[in-house]
Design an enzyme around this catalytic site. Sequence first.
Site, PDB file in Angstrom:
ATOM      1  N   GLU A  11       0.913   3.938   1.951  1.00  0.00           N
ATOM      2  CA  GLU A  11       1.462   4.362   3.239  1.00  0.00           C
ATOM      3  C   GLU A  11       2.706   3.545   3.593  1.00  0.00           C
ATOM      4  O   GLU A  11       3.713   4.100   4.067  1.00  0.00           O
ATOM      5  CB  GLU A  11       0.421   4.182   4.353  1.00  0.00           C
TER       6      GLU A  11
ATOM      7  N   ASP B 157     -13.901  -3.654 -36.655  1.00  0.00           N
ATOM      8  CA  ASP B 157     -12.594  -3.000 -36.567  1.00  0.00           C
ATOM      9  C   ASP B 157     -11.433  -3.932 -36.260  1.00  0.00           C
ATOM     10  O   ASP B 157     -10.273  -3.547 -36.464  1.00  0.00           O
ATOM     11  CB  ASP B 157     -12.629  -1.917 -35.473  1.00  0.00           C
TER      12      ASP B 157
ATOM     13  N   GLU C 243     -15.496   1.552 -24.725  1.00  0.00           N
ATOM     14  CA  GLU C 243     -14.993   2.021 -26.023  1.00  0.00           C
ATOM     15  C   GLU C 243     -15.630   1.124 -27.080  1.00  0.00           C
ATOM     16  O   GLU C 243     -15.027   0.162 -27.555  1.00  0.00           O
ATOM     17  CB  GLU C 243     -13.466   1.938 -26.058  1.00  0.00           C
TER      18      GLU C 243
ATOM     19  N   HIS D 119       0.825  -1.194   0.000  1.00  0.00           N
ATOM     20  CA  HIS D 119       0.000   0.000   0.000  1.00  0.00           C
ATOM     21  C   HIS D 119       0.867   1.254   0.000  1.00  0.00           C
ATOM     22  O   HIS D 119       2.052   1.211   0.335  1.00  0.00           O
ATOM     23  CB  HIS D 119      -0.917  -0.002   1.217  1.00  0.00           C
TER      24      HIS D 119
ATOM     25  N   CYS E 263      -2.567  -0.830   7.684  1.00  0.00           N
ATOM     26  CA  CYS E 263      -1.683   0.323   7.490  1.00  0.00           C
ATOM     27  C   CYS E 263      -1.719   1.247   8.702  1.00  0.00           C
ATOM     28  O   CYS E 263      -0.732   1.916   9.012  1.00  0.00           O
ATOM     29  CB  CYS E 263      -2.082   1.094   6.235  1.00  0.00           C
TER      30      CYS E 263
ATOM     31  N   LEU F   8      -7.222  -2.920 -28.507  1.00  0.00           N
ATOM     32  CA  LEU F   8      -7.651  -2.326 -27.245  1.00  0.00           C
ATOM     33  C   LEU F   8      -6.558  -2.357 -26.176  1.00  0.00           C
ATOM     34  O   LEU F   8      -6.840  -2.399 -24.972  1.00  0.00           O
ATOM     35  CB  LEU F   8      -8.918  -2.997 -26.719  1.00  0.00           C
TER      36      LEU F   8
ATOM     37  N   ALA G 125     -21.330   5.081 -43.622  1.00  0.00           N
ATOM     38  CA  ALA G 125     -22.503   4.250 -43.896  1.00  0.00           C
ATOM     39  C   ALA G 125     -22.087   2.785 -43.979  1.00  0.00           C
ATOM     40  O   ALA G 125     -20.983   2.454 -44.414  1.00  0.00           O
ATOM     41  CB  ALA G 125     -23.158   4.696 -45.194  1.00  0.00           C
TER      42      ALA G 125
ATOM     43  N   PRO H 196     -22.110   2.229 -31.542  1.00  0.00           N
ATOM     44  CA  PRO H 196     -23.340   2.945 -31.171  1.00  0.00           C
ATOM     45  C   PRO H 196     -24.322   2.130 -30.344  1.00  0.00           C
ATOM     46  O   PRO H 196     -24.982   2.670 -29.459  1.00  0.00           O
ATOM     47  CB  PRO H 196     -23.941   3.310 -32.531  1.00  0.00           C
TER      48      PRO H 196
END
Length: 379
Positions: free
Chosen positions: A68, A216, A311, A66, A100, A220, A180, A314
Amino acid sequence: MSSLVPVANAPGAEDARFMALALELGRRGLGRSWPNPAVGAVVVATAGNHTQIVGRGWTQPGGRPHAETEALRRAGQFARGGTLYVTLEPCSHHGKTPPCADTVIAAGISRVVSALVDPNPSVAGAGHWRMAERGIVVDVGVGADEARRAHAGHIRRMRDGRPHVTLKLAVSADGKAGLAGHRPAMITGEAARERVQLMRAMNDAVLTGIGTVHADDPKLNCRLNGMINRSPVRVVLDSGLKLPVSSQLAMMARKIPLWVITSVTAPAMAEQALRASGVEVMRIRTGEDGLDLRVVMQLLGDRGITRVMVEAGPRVSAAFLRADLVDEAVLFRGSDKIGADGLDALNGMPLTALTRSPSLKSLGVEPIGADQVELFERV
């Protein structure tokens, strides 16, 4: 005598400055520290009128050590009698590491300046009180507004059981997301695309739909120089389990995790083929509109994901808006038009469903190269 002091007035310039540094350090862990929050910490020692930073820390990959612990380790003996600035309440419970709060006490810190109470029910103020009962002065609330943004994923997961959702959209000057026939288009310039890469690195997961994969064939991942190891978990919504094993996502699955969320009725043979490629397949129930997004988000939260970047195309983007699951949105606007026959950014919804949503408020527009970016956050 113990002292636990909520900061009601504006913090001193020195407290604000050191907390700003702690917040900056904490951001280094975004996208890498899940399931733990990306905390930042600074240890400051004071001798007379001289103040010096003696330790800095941030949550390490995988959530530990962590922040701290890291800051106190670097400070060593100089932490005794000093002040610890931390962006989230130190934990008070035994997990995979000791509390912690106990580490802070053992280090001899005399004052803790903490931005927020941890909403984790296992902590929820107990860390602050534990230190205060040992004579440490604890000031709570310095930098709270910025800390809430920094820890939005952790807060959302603790309170609602799901990750913080950021919707990313790129639209042309006339509000279109593609050509389109669902053909992709280059909408924004290099500066905007680099911002998207950085966003990926700062999220635990990036989520898309099978339609985008087919259109596509994306990777990613994070492609900024030297940051491939900051690539998030890739998540694909694919109710029919039609993800090709030859896709770039599947072919990279052994290097960068790929989770495919599908329906309980999807073909078993398709699952076997994907699993053989290193893909993790998860099955959930479906509703009238396909996969239930709230169940999807609950599943990701259960797996430790605190921040997810949507990501997608539509259809998936609109579905997240309809489900009121968008906590933050980043809208990139290109400088060129596509034309009336272009693909709408949100399936069955006008772009104003985002830009004028009663659930979201605009934080303003800024230029990014030849394009513009507008940021929104949940009201």
